[in-house]
Write a protein that holds these residues in place. Sequence first.
Motif, PDB file in Angstrom:
ATOM      1  N   THR A  27       0.829  -1.208   0.000  1.00  0.00           N
ATOM      2  CA  THR A  27       0.000   0.000   0.000  1.00  0.00           C
ATOM      3  C   THR A  27       0.861   1.254   0.000  1.00  0.00           C
ATOM      4  OG1 THR A  27      -0.167  -0.137   2.393  1.00  0.00           O
ATOM      5  CG2 THR A  27      -1.965  -1.097   1.115  1.00  0.00           C
ATOM      6  N   GLN A  57      -6.870  -0.043  -4.592  1.00  0.00           N
ATOM      7  CA  GLN A  57      -6.714   1.139  -3.744  1.00  0.00           C
ATOM      8  C   GLN A  57      -5.394   1.857  -3.984  1.00  0.00           C
ATOM      9  OE1 GLN A  57      -9.127   2.567  -1.658  1.00  0.00           O
ATOM     10  NE2 GLN A  57     -10.235   1.186  -3.011  1.00  0.00           N
ATOM     11  N   GLN A  63     -13.400   9.376  -7.027  1.00  0.00           N
ATOM     12  CA  GLN A  63     -12.198   9.053  -6.258  1.00  0.00           C
ATOM     13  C   GLN A  63     -12.202   9.847  -4.965  1.00  0.00           C
ATOM     14  OE1 GLN A  63      -8.312  10.253  -7.786  1.00  0.00           O
ATOM     15  NE2 GLN A  63      -7.394   8.369  -6.959  1.00  0.00           N
ATOM     16  N   ARG A  94      -7.371   7.534  -2.723  1.00  0.00           N
ATOM     17  CA  ARG A  94      -7.795   6.134  -2.836  1.00  0.00           C
ATOM     18  C   ARG A  94      -8.052   5.767  -4.295  1.00  0.00           C
ATOM     19  NH1 ARG A  94      -8.786   4.097   2.007  1.00  0.00           N
ATOM     20  NH2 ARG A  94     -10.124   2.425   1.265  1.00  0.00           N
TER      21      ARG A  94
END
Lengths: 112, 112
Positions: free
Chosen positions: A9, A105, B37, B41
Amino acid sequence: DAGVTQSPTHLIKTRGQQVTLRCSPKSGHDTVSWYQQALGQGPQFIFQYYEEEERQRGNFPDRFSGHQYPNYSSELNVNALLLGDSALYLCASSFDSLTEAFFGQGTRLTVV
Amino acid sequence: SQQGEEDPQALSIQEGENATMNCSYKTSINNLQWYRQNSGRGLVHLILIRSNEREKHSGRLRVTLDTSKKSSSLLITASRAADTASYFCAPLGETSGSRLTFGEGTQLTVNP
């Protein structure tokens, strides 16, 4: 259905290093696209993979390369990182070339 | 490449009001898609309208398409604070394959 998953991430790399980002598409999807999104900008198309081949490519240098595996998962590799490569990298999958895309994401890459 | 241009760049309204965003494009399309959006993210697909459709509804969303003017609009009715996000349009043409090309989006802020 887990949807589109991306890893990691967040990532911090040093200028000149290489990075690999990973993407697992939504179940049933065979097409994976990668996008780069700088802060305050819209996503910019990097390339698209279908049947393990690069089908389309945006205006990005050869330092950006990719791969798609038989299970449709995909990797984005960036070599010789520049400070300007710092961005949110988004993966999107779709089943058909003219249907909606599902996005992960994203991976936030910071190059220092 | 086929890119949508969103207008306005930013829109600030009160909760309960309607929000209208516009999209213009340059060449013929097969369909046009709208995405949302939330900050930092991934993008979420909202609605897809085909070139032979003029209007489409999904919950509080209404999308129109005018192929003669090469434009589309997204209307969000009875807006909520949770609608605060960036909104992007992505026209998909015959020559673009499934490559989505985004503009800078419309930043919508819904104030409670």
